[in-house]
Write a protein that holds these residues in place. Structure first.
Motif, PDB file in Angstrom:
ATOM      1  N   MET A   1       2.520   8.593  37.887  1.00 55.78           N
ATOM      2  CA  MET A   1       3.370   9.397  38.749  1.00 55.78           C
ATOM      3  C   MET A   1       3.365   8.814  40.151  1.00 55.78           C
ATOM      4  O   MET A   1       2.331   8.658  40.771  1.00 55.78           O
ATOM      5  CB  MET A   1       2.837  10.824  38.756  1.00 55.78           C
ATOM      6  CG  MET A   1       3.576  11.746  39.667  1.00 55.78           C
ATOM      7  SD  MET A   1       2.867  13.391  39.516  1.00 55.78           S
ATOM      8  CE  MET A   1       3.132  13.965  41.161  1.00 55.78           C
ATOM      9  N   ARG A   2       4.509   8.482  40.648  1.00 54.11           N
ATOM     10  CA  ARG A   2       4.626   7.952  42.003  1.00 54.11           C
ATOM     11  C   ARG A   2       5.442   8.921  42.829  1.00 54.11           C
ATOM     12  O   ARG A   2       6.636   8.734  43.010  1.00 54.11           O
ATOM     13  CB  ARG A   2       5.290   6.592  42.001  1.00 54.11           C
ATOM     14  CG  ARG A   2       4.379   5.505  41.533  1.00 54.11           C
ATOM     15  CD  ARG A   2       4.955   4.213  41.947  1.00 54.11           C
ATOM     16  NE  ARG A   2       3.866   3.426  42.470  1.00 54.11           N
ATOM     17  CZ  ARG A   2       3.939   2.165  42.732  1.00 54.11           C
ATOM     18  NH1 ARG A   2       5.041   1.532  42.547  1.00 54.11           N
ATOM     19  NH2 ARG A   2       2.910   1.504  43.196  1.00 54.11           N
ATOM     20  N   GLY A   3       4.803   9.931  43.332  1.00 51.78           N
ATOM     21  CA  GLY A   3       5.500  10.903  44.146  1.00 51.78           C
ATOM     22  C   GLY A   3       5.354  10.595  45.615  1.00 51.78           C
ATOM     23  O   GLY A   3       4.547   9.770  46.029  1.00 51.78           O
ATOM     24  N   GLU A   4       6.141  11.278  46.415  1.00 47.89           N
ATOM     25  CA  GLU A   4       6.105  11.094  47.861  1.00 47.89           C
ATOM     26  C   GLU A   4       4.726  11.416  48.421  1.00 47.89           C
ATOM     27  O   GLU A   4       4.260  10.785  49.339  1.00 47.89           O
ATOM     28  CB  GLU A   4       7.155  12.005  48.503  1.00 47.89           C
ATOM     29  CG  GLU A   4       7.300  11.824  49.987  1.00 47.89           C
ATOM     30  CD  GLU A   4       7.942  10.506  50.370  1.00 47.89           C
ATOM     31  OE1 GLU A   4       7.669  10.040  51.489  1.00 47.89           O
ATOM     32  OE2 GLU A   4       8.687   9.942  49.556  1.00 47.89           O
ATOM     33  N   ARG A   5       4.029  12.375  47.833  1.00 50.83           N
ATOM     34  CA  ARG A   5       2.735  12.800  48.359  1.00 50.83           C
ATOM     35  C   ARG A   5       1.553  12.040  47.766  1.00 50.83           C
ATOM     36  O   ARG A   5       0.473  12.095  48.307  1.00 50.83           O
ATOM     37  CB  ARG A   5       2.543  14.284  48.110  1.00 50.83           C
ATOM     38  CG  ARG A   5       3.547  15.130  48.843  1.00 50.83           C
ATOM     39  CD  ARG A   5       3.310  16.596  48.552  1.00 50.83           C
ATOM     40  NE  ARG A   5       4.332  17.387  49.160  1.00 50.83           N
ATOM     41  CZ  ARG A   5       4.219  17.998  50.321  1.00 50.83           C
ATOM     42  NH1 ARG A   5       3.101  17.903  50.993  1.00 50.83           N
ATOM     43  NH2 ARG A   5       5.199  18.704  50.819  1.00 50.83           N
ATOM     44  N   GLN A   6       1.735  11.324  46.688  1.00 50.69           N
ATOM     45  CA  GLN A   6       0.607  10.670  46.032  1.00 50.69           C
ATOM     46  C   GLN A   6      -0.083   9.678  46.943  1.00 50.69           C
ATOM     47  O   GLN A   6      -1.299   9.568  46.941  1.00 50.69           O
ATOM     48  CB  GLN A   6       1.040   9.964  44.758  1.00 50.69           C
ATOM     49  CG  GLN A   6      -0.142   9.324  44.046  1.00 50.69           C
ATOM     50  CD  GLN A   6       0.271   8.488  42.863  1.00 50.69           C
ATOM     51  OE1 GLN A   6       1.454   8.264  42.648  1.00 50.69           O
ATOM     52  NE2 GLN A   6      -0.686   8.026  42.122  1.00 50.69           N
ATOM     53  N   HIS A   7       0.641   8.929  47.743  1.00 54.84           N
ATOM     54  CA  HIS A   7       0.023   7.913  48.572  1.00 54.84           C
ATOM     55  C   HIS A   7      -0.881   8.512  49.649  1.00 54.84           C
ATOM     56  O   HIS A   7      -1.677   7.814  50.245  1.00 54.84           O
ATOM     57  CB  HIS A   7       1.069   6.970  49.173  1.00 54.84           C
ATOM     58  CG  HIS A   7       1.907   7.569  50.239  1.00 54.84           C
ATOM     59  ND1 HIS A   7       2.968   8.379  49.962  1.00 54.84           N
ATOM     60  CD2 HIS A   7       1.823   7.471  51.580  1.00 54.84           C
ATOM     61  CE1 HIS A   7       3.516   8.754  51.092  1.00 54.84           C
ATOM     62  NE2 HIS A   7       2.851   8.224  52.086  1.00 54.84           N
ATOM     63  N   LEU A   8      -0.788   9.803  49.897  1.00 52.89           N
ATOM     64  CA  LEU A   8      -1.648  10.458  50.875  1.00 52.89           C
ATOM     65  C   LEU A   8      -2.799  11.220  50.229  1.00 52.89           C
ATOM     66  O   LEU A   8      -3.631  11.788  50.914  1.00 52.89           O
ATOM     67  CB  LEU A   8      -0.825  11.419  51.737  1.00 52.89           C
ATOM     68  CG  LEU A   8       0.288  10.765  52.560  1.00 52.89           C
ATOM     69  CD1 LEU A   8       1.094  11.821  53.283  1.00 52.89           C
ATOM     70  CD2 LEU A   8      -0.288   9.756  53.535  1.00 52.89           C
ATOM     71  N   ASN A   9      -2.872  11.228  48.920  1.00 55.08           N
ATOM     72  CA  ASN A   9      -3.882  11.975  48.189  1.00 55.08           C
ATOM     73  C   ASN A   9      -5.266  11.381  48.444  1.00 55.08           C
ATOM     74  O   ASN A   9      -5.518  10.217  48.208  1.00 55.08           O
ATOM     75  CB  ASN A   9      -3.545  11.936  46.691  1.00 55.08           C
ATOM     76  CG  ASN A   9      -4.478  12.776  45.864  1.00 55.08           C
ATOM     77  OD1 ASN A   9      -5.526  13.205  46.317  1.00 55.08           O
ATOM     78  ND2 ASN A   9      -4.087  13.005  44.633  1.00 55.08           N
ATOM     79  N   MET A  10      -6.190  12.210  48.926  1.00 51.57           N
ATOM     80  CA  MET A  10      -7.532  11.744  49.250  1.00 51.57           C
ATOM     81  C   MET A  10      -8.367  11.503  47.996  1.00 51.57           C
ATOM     82  O   MET A  10      -9.443  10.921  48.078  1.00 51.57           O
ATOM     83  CB  MET A  10      -8.233  12.748  50.162  1.00 51.57           C
ATOM     84  CG  MET A  10      -7.534  12.931  51.507  1.00 51.57           C
ATOM     85  SD  MET A  10      -7.374  11.413  52.446  1.00 51.57           S
ATOM     86  CE  MET A  10      -9.036  11.199  52.987  1.00 51.57           C
ATOM     87  N   GLY A  24       5.543   1.252  49.767  1.00 49.37           N
ATOM     88  CA  GLY A  24       6.452   2.371  50.011  1.00 49.37           C
ATOM     89  C   GLY A  24       7.730   1.984  50.732  1.00 49.37           C
ATOM     90  O   GLY A  24       7.864   0.887  51.284  1.00 49.37           O
ATOM     91  N   PRO A  25       8.692   2.891  50.745  1.00 51.20           N
ATOM     92  CA  PRO A  25      10.002   2.602  51.332  1.00 51.20           C
ATOM     93  C   PRO A  25       9.974   2.411  52.842  1.00 51.20           C
ATOM     94  O   PRO A  25      10.756   1.639  53.379  1.00 51.20           O
ATOM     95  CB  PRO A  25      10.847   3.815  50.938  1.00 51.20           C
ATOM     96  CG  PRO A  25       9.864   4.907  50.693  1.00 51.20           C
ATOM     97  CD  PRO A  25       8.625   4.229  50.162  1.00 51.20           C
ATOM     98  N   GLU A  26       9.062   3.102  53.538  1.00 56.87           N
ATOM     99  CA  GLU A  26       9.014   2.978  54.994  1.00 56.87           C
ATOM    100  C   GLU A  26       8.617   1.562  55.399  1.00 56.87           C
ATOM    101  O   GLU A  26       9.257   0.936  56.240  1.00 56.87           O
ATOM    102  CB  GLU A  26       8.022   3.988  55.607  1.00 56.87           C
ATOM    103  CG  GLU A  26       8.419   5.420  55.422  1.00 56.87           C
ATOM    104  CD  GLU A  26       7.915   6.008  54.108  1.00 56.87           C
ATOM    105  OE1 GLU A  26       7.191   5.311  53.361  1.00 56.87           O
ATOM    106  OE2 GLU A  26       8.256   7.163  53.834  1.00 56.87           O
ATOM    107  N   VAL A  27       7.558   1.046  54.810  1.00 55.44           N
ATOM    108  CA  VAL A  27       7.087  -0.299  55.141  1.00 55.44           C
ATOM    109  C   VAL A  27       8.091  -1.338  54.664  1.00 55.44           C
ATOM    110  O   VAL A  27       8.318  -2.349  55.337  1.00 55.44           O
ATOM    111  CB  VAL A  27       5.682  -0.553  54.544  1.00 55.44           C
ATOM    112  CG1 VAL A  27       5.259  -1.995  54.739  1.00 55.44           C
ATOM    113  CG2 VAL A  27       4.664   0.374  55.186  1.00 55.44           C
TER     114      VAL A  27
END
Length: 73
Positions: A1-10, A24-27
């Motif tokens: 699962m690649r959700g918007e919030r996953q990359h911030l999951n501690m 990610g899209p921003e970088v």
């Protein structure tokens, strides 16, 4: 699962959070060039992908900063 919030999951490791951020899209929208000797280096989405792959392959190490030298800020 690649959700918007996953990359911030501690719950995932720091290197995996960095990998998710770099891919990610921003970088991916950040692009620039700079001279390096007699060639011009291009940094773009493909370069960030290579960095993420190198982190996955343990050729680049990423570690959280625990001590910030205030003189460099």
């Amino acid at each position: 699962m690649r959700g918007e919030r996953q990359h911030l999951n501690m719950a995932i490791s720091f290197p995996h959070r960095v990998i998710n951020f770099v891919r990610g899209p921003e970088v991916g929208r950040i692009r620039f060039t700079f001279p390096e000797g007699s060639v011009t280096m291009k940094v773009d989405r493909a370069m960030y992908g290579r960095v993420a792959k190198a982190i996955e392959d343990h050729r680049i190490g990423v570690f959280p900063t625990t001590d910030i030298d205030r003189r460099q800020i």
